[in-house]
Design a protein around this motif. Structure first.
Motif, short mmCIF file in Angstrom:
data_model
loop_
_atom_site.label_atom_id
_atom_site.label_comp_id
_atom_site.label_asym_id
_atom_site.label_seq_id
_atom_site.Cartn_x
_atom_site.Cartn_y
_atom_site.Cartn_z
N ASP A 18 0.90 -1.15 0.00
CA ASP A 18 0.00 0.00 0.00
C ASP A 18 0.94 1.21 0.00
OD1 ASP A 18 -1.44 2.24 0.78
OD2 ASP A 18 -2.54 1.22 2.38
N HIS A 21 0.77 4.24 2.44
CA HIS A 21 1.15 4.06 3.83
C HIS A 21 2.50 3.36 3.99
CE1 HIS A 21 -3.30 4.44 3.88
NE2 HIS A 21 -2.97 5.33 4.79
N SER A 22 3.34 3.42 2.98
CA SER A 22 4.65 2.80 3.00
C SER A 22 5.71 3.82 2.62
CB SER A 22 4.69 1.63 1.99
OG SER A 22 3.73 0.66 2.31
N THR A 132 -8.04 -4.62 9.01
CA THR A 132 -8.02 -3.17 9.20
C THR A 132 -9.33 -2.56 8.73
OG1 THR A 132 -7.01 -2.79 7.03
CG2 THR A 132 -5.51 -3.17 8.89
N GLU A 178 3.47 -1.33 4.39
CA GLU A 178 2.17 -1.81 4.81
C GLU A 178 1.65 -2.60 3.61
OE1 GLU A 178 -2.06 0.26 5.66
OE2 GLU A 178 -0.44 0.88 7.02
#
Length: 182
Positions: A18, A21-22, A132, A178
């Motif tokens: 992802d 978010h990385s 999540t 992520e």
């Protein structure tokens, strides 16, 4: 490749980065006194778990997506002195062995920069999968490795007036992923 001891990653599963978010970045000692950091904005990574539980991590970075706080420096990093992105647009990684040792994740693999492939060992952590928001199953992977940039043809440097050089040869690579189950 070998499985991580007591891995909770399901067999026959694939996990993709992802990228919102990385982070894929680097740090190098600059002018003997500080640490300079940069990152890449365009990359992908995939973690696969085979039926027997072995894991494989692959990834690539668009070298021209390098992001630093100065446009002139970014252009220099894209030039032949460093990444030579016109001739070598991609940096790649392919794991050869993923294992756990004393609670630490160790990933051996091959890193290719500017057409030069060398073995590398990265160390870090992996989280268990979790559900999540949006019912998406994700896991986290954090790895760090130290490389000598000269081994990949990133040779540019400048001597300082009183001794030493502008850049250290050792560069810390940091990958914080992520990963979402595909």
């Amino acid at each position: 490749m070998t499985a991580i001891a007591q891995s909770t990653i399901p067999a026959n599963s694939t996990w993709t980065a992802d990228t919102v978010h990385s982070t894929v970045g680097f740090a190098v000692k600059h002018m003997l006194v500080s640490t300079f950091r940069g990152r890449f904005e365009s990359y992908d990574a995939t973690l696969t778990a085979a039926e027997d539980g072995t894991l494989r991590l692959t990834g690539s970075v668009a070298a021209d997506s390098i992001l630093v706080k100065d446009d002139n420096l970014a252009a220099h990093l894209r030039a032949p002195d460093f990444f030579d992105t016109e001739r070598f647009p991609t940096v790649t990684f392919d794991s050869t062995l993923i294992r756990s040792e004393d609670g630490e994740l160790i990933v051996d693999g091959t890193l290719t920069i500017k057409g030069t492939s060398r073995p590398i060992e990265a160390r870090g952590t992996i989280t268990d999968p979790a559900i999540t928001l949006g019912d998406v199953e994700k896991l986290g992977l954090v790895l760090e490795a130290i490389v000598d940039r000269r081994e990949y043809g990133l040779d540019w440097n400048a001597p300082l007036p009183k001794g030493g050089f502008a850049l250290a040869n050792e560069v810390k690579l940091t990958v914080e992923l992520e990963l979402a189950r595909a």
